[in-house]
Design a protein around this motif. Structure first.
Motif, short mmCIF file in Angstrom:
data_model
loop_
_atom_site.label_atom_id
_atom_site.label_comp_id
_atom_site.label_asym_id
_atom_site.label_seq_id
_atom_site.Cartn_x
_atom_site.Cartn_y
_atom_site.Cartn_z
N GLY A 1 -0.18 -46.07 19.09
CA GLY A 1 1.18 -45.53 19.17
C GLY A 1 2.26 -46.53 18.82
O GLY A 1 3.44 -46.19 18.88
N CYS A 2 1.87 -47.76 18.46
CA CYS A 2 2.85 -48.81 18.19
C CYS A 2 2.76 -49.31 16.75
O CYS A 2 3.04 -50.49 16.48
CB CYS A 2 2.68 -49.98 19.16
SG CYS A 2 2.94 -49.56 20.89
N GLY A 3 2.36 -48.46 15.83
CA GLY A 3 2.22 -48.87 14.45
C GLY A 3 3.50 -49.50 13.91
O GLY A 3 4.59 -48.97 14.11
N GLY A 4 3.35 -50.64 13.26
CA GLY A 4 4.48 -51.31 12.64
C GLY A 4 5.47 -51.91 13.61
O GLY A 4 6.57 -52.29 13.20
N CYS A 5 5.10 -52.06 14.88
CA CYS A 5 6.08 -52.45 15.89
C CYS A 5 6.12 -53.94 16.18
O CYS A 5 5.09 -54.63 16.18
CB CYS A 5 5.81 -51.70 17.19
SG CYS A 5 6.37 -49.98 17.17
N LEU A 6 7.32 -54.41 16.47
CA LEU A 6 7.55 -55.74 17.01
C LEU A 6 8.16 -55.58 18.40
O LEU A 6 9.02 -54.72 18.63
CB LEU A 6 8.52 -56.53 16.13
CG LEU A 6 8.10 -56.82 14.70
CD1 LEU A 6 9.17 -57.65 14.00
CD2 LEU A 6 6.75 -57.52 14.64
N ARG A 7 7.70 -56.41 19.34
CA ARG A 7 8.28 -56.44 20.68
C ARG A 7 9.21 -57.65 20.77
O ARG A 7 8.78 -58.78 20.51
CB ARG A 7 7.18 -56.53 21.74
CG ARG A 7 7.68 -56.30 23.17
CD ARG A 7 6.60 -56.64 24.17
NE ARG A 7 6.37 -58.08 24.22
CZ ARG A 7 5.31 -58.66 24.83
NH1 ARG A 7 4.40 -57.89 25.41
NH2 ARG A 7 5.16 -59.96 24.84
N ILE A 8 10.45 -57.39 21.14
CA ILE A 8 11.46 -58.44 21.17
C ILE A 8 11.98 -58.58 22.60
O ILE A 8 12.56 -57.64 23.16
CB ILE A 8 12.63 -58.11 20.23
CG1 ILE A 8 12.11 -57.84 18.81
CG2 ILE A 8 13.66 -59.24 20.22
CD1 ILE A 8 13.17 -57.32 17.85
N THR A 9 11.74 -59.74 23.20
CA THR A 9 12.26 -60.01 24.54
C THR A 9 13.77 -60.17 24.48
O THR A 9 14.31 -60.74 23.53
CB THR A 9 11.64 -61.30 25.10
OG1 THR A 9 10.22 -61.18 25.09
CG2 THR A 9 12.12 -61.58 26.52
N VAL A 10 14.47 -59.65 25.48
CA VAL A 10 15.91 -59.83 25.57
C VAL A 10 16.19 -61.28 25.95
O VAL A 10 15.80 -61.74 27.03
CB VAL A 10 16.54 -58.87 26.61
CG1 VAL A 10 18.05 -59.10 26.69
CG2 VAL A 10 16.22 -57.42 26.26
N GLY A 11 16.85 -62.02 25.06
CA GLY A 11 17.17 -63.41 25.32
C GLY A 11 18.61 -63.57 25.79
O GLY A 11 19.24 -62.63 26.27
N THR A 12 19.14 -64.77 25.63
CA THR A 12 20.56 -64.99 25.88
C THR A 12 21.35 -64.28 24.79
O THR A 12 20.81 -63.88 23.75
CB THR A 12 20.90 -66.48 25.87
OG1 THR A 12 20.67 -67.00 24.54
CG2 THR A 12 20.03 -67.25 26.86
N GLU A 13 22.66 -64.15 24.99
CA GLU A 13 23.48 -63.49 23.97
C GLU A 13 23.36 -64.20 22.64
O GLU A 13 23.25 -63.56 21.58
CB GLU A 13 24.94 -63.45 24.44
CG GLU A 13 25.19 -62.51 25.60
CD GLU A 13 26.66 -62.41 25.96
OE1 GLU A 13 27.50 -62.98 25.22
OE2 GLU A 13 26.99 -61.77 26.98
N GLU A 14 23.37 -65.53 22.67
CA GLU A 14 23.27 -66.29 21.43
C GLU A 14 21.90 -66.12 20.78
O GLU A 14 21.80 -65.96 19.55
CB GLU A 14 23.52 -67.78 21.71
CG GLU A 14 23.45 -68.65 20.47
CD GLU A 14 23.72 -70.12 20.76
OE1 GLU A 14 23.60 -70.94 19.83
OE2 GLU A 14 24.04 -70.44 21.92
N GLU A 15 20.84 -66.12 21.59
CA GLU A 15 19.50 -65.93 21.05
C GLU A 15 19.36 -64.55 20.42
O GLU A 15 18.74 -64.39 19.35
CB GLU A 15 18.46 -66.12 22.15
CG GLU A 15 18.29 -67.57 22.60
CD GLU A 15 17.40 -67.72 23.81
OE1 GLU A 15 16.84 -68.82 23.99
OE2 GLU A 15 17.27 -66.75 24.59
N ASN A 16 19.91 -63.54 21.07
CA ASN A 16 19.83 -62.18 20.54
C ASN A 16 20.56 -62.07 19.20
O ASN A 16 20.06 -61.45 18.25
CB ASN A 16 20.42 -61.18 21.54
CG ASN A 16 19.61 -61.09 22.82
OD1 ASN A 16 18.43 -61.45 22.85
ND2 ASN A 16 20.24 -60.62 23.89
N ARG A 17 21.75 -62.66 19.14
CA ARG A 17 22.52 -62.62 17.88
C ARG A 17 21.76 -63.32 16.75
O ARG A 17 21.70 -62.82 15.62
CB ARG A 17 23.89 -63.27 18.07
CG ARG A 17 24.90 -62.41 18.82
CD ARG A 17 26.30 -62.98 18.67
NE ARG A 17 26.42 -64.31 19.25
CZ ARG A 17 26.80 -64.55 20.49
NH1 ARG A 17 27.11 -63.54 21.30
NH2 ARG A 17 26.89 -65.79 20.95
N THR A 18 21.18 -64.47 17.08
CA THR A 18 20.42 -65.20 16.07
C THR A 18 19.22 -64.39 15.60
O THR A 18 18.93 -64.33 14.39
CB THR A 18 19.94 -66.55 16.64
OG1 THR A 18 21.07 -67.33 17.01
CG2 THR A 18 19.11 -67.31 15.62
#
Length: 399
Positions: free
Chosen positions: A370-387
């Motif tokens: 059920g996760c074909g083609g998926c990436l899991r992205i951890t929520v980081g700091t605001e700066e990490e997320n923007r980067t």
């Protein structure tokens, strides 16, 4: 047969079809736990445990806070850790949730004979522990509706109770059912009504294990801990790794009725929780620290919302709508091909390019059901997320 260490006066609770004595392996019921030196006495001139009476030999650096070295590290830790257990009723402490998962299997499931049931896509350690212990895993995949690429809807996962009941009916050797809520990697919260339906099913004589590693990122009334007072066939696992930000400490907890907690206590390694871990855990459970933890959760939930919005803005580059419930500290997004469908090859290219060329490490989950083609992205700091979003845009724009 009674459970060693459990008072006969401890009341049993429902459901009526459950008998913990019939679930536990006979050799575990007959086990006499190892007696630790600290089980009997913890004060005085301690000459009973072959410890180094001169203390530890760590040289202070003088450049950082070394207060943890003021602890009696030359002594074995408290085997009971009652100072932590006094904060919560009916609790067992493990070296992360992974020790608890393994211990539950060794206590309840006979190798080469009994089985567990899992609901993929789910936490991989259930299968790993099962294989290590020579236990087969019955799989009842989560149901995915509105998958990414189908009319632009975000995919949603749910537990198929009817399929679990069918599996139990077909195979009475299933002793443990593992439910991850919120799920990893799905991020989907399992409703308590679903958990109740499985707990109440009379044909299942085993134990339901609800893994709540990410529960603090969901709604306040979502935890299955509220069901423990009613159900003797329920174990809820939680951890200090996620919301408390203490992954390096390795402390997990199991909450259940006293009979199962006593059996886990009888079976664990003598000194499984270290003195530094217990010291840090007590500090984390102090009111001021809990308040700080809740503040951090609020920040991460707000950042999760922003991250989802920023990723949605990359739709023209092939970033699909997030799938799952988004009830954890991560999001799962499919990377789409030219045909608008999840594309594992493109997702793997993005995954590797982010890590090897752009210094952003996410997790490829495309091989999960059920996760074909998926990436899991951890929520980081605001700066990490923007980067991360910037680098995703750059990599996808170049291909």
């Amino acid at each position: 047969m009674s459970i060693l260490g459990l008072a006969a006066s401890v009341p049993t609770v429902g459901p009526s079809h459950f008998d913990i004595i019939k679930v536990l392996r006979p050799n575990i019921l007959a086990l006499h736990p190892y007696r630790c030196a600290r089980d009997d006495y913890q004060d005085g001139i301690l000459l009973d445990a072959n410890e180094n009476a001169l203390g530890h030999s760590i040289t202070r650096s003088g450049s950082s806070d070394d207060s943890i070295f003021d602890l009696d590290l030359h002594r074995y830790p408290d085997p009971a850790q009652n100072a932590i257990k006094e904060r919560v009723d009916h609790i067992f402490l493990g070296v992360g949730s992974d020790e608890i998962i393994d211990l539950l299997m060794r206590v309840c499931v006979a190798p080469g004979k009994d089985k567990i049931l899992i609901t993929p896509p789910t936490y991989g350690m259930y299968s790993v522990c099962a294989q290590i212990n020579d236990i087969a895993a019955v799989k009842c995949p989560l149901e995915l509706t509105g998958a990414a690429g189908e009319g632009g809807e975000s995919g949603r996962f749910s537990v198929r109770v009817s399929e679990i009941k069918k599996a139990v009916d077909a195979d009475p050797s299933i002793k443990l059912i593992f439910l991850c809520s919120p799920g990893n990697p799905t991020g989907t919260l399992i409703p308590l009504s679903t958990v109740r339906a499985i707990l109440d099913y009379p044909n299942f004589k085993g134990i339901v294990v609800v893994d709540e590693a990410y529960i603090d990122f969901a709604s306040d009334d979502a935890s299955a801990v509220s069901l423990i007072k009613e159900y003797g066939n329920l174990v809820v696992m939680q951890t200090l790794s996620k919301s408390f930000g203490l992954a390096g400490v390795r402390l997990g907890v199991a909450l259940a009725r006293p009979p199962l907690i006593q059996v886990l206590t009888n079976t664990k390694a003598p000194y499984n929780i270290s003195t530094p871990t217990a010291h840090i855990a007590l500090s984390a459970l102090a009111p001021a620290s809990v308040s700080a933890m809740r503040s951090n959760i609020a920040t991460l939930i707000a950042s999760r919302k922003t991250l989802l919005s920023d990723l949605a803005a990359l739709a023209s580059l092939g970033v699909g709508q997030a799938i799952g419930g988004n009830d954890a500290n991560f999001v799962v997004v499919p990377i789409l091909g030219a045909d608008g469908q999840p594309d594992n090859t493109r997702a793997q290219h993005l995954y590797r390019s982010l890590a090897e060329e752009n210094g952003v490490v996410v997790r490829y989950r495309g091989s999960e059901p059920g996760c074909g083609g998926c990436l899991r992205i951890t929520v980081g700091t605001e700066e990490e997320n923007r980067t991360a979003v910037t680098k995703i845009r750059e990599v996808l724009s170049a291909v």
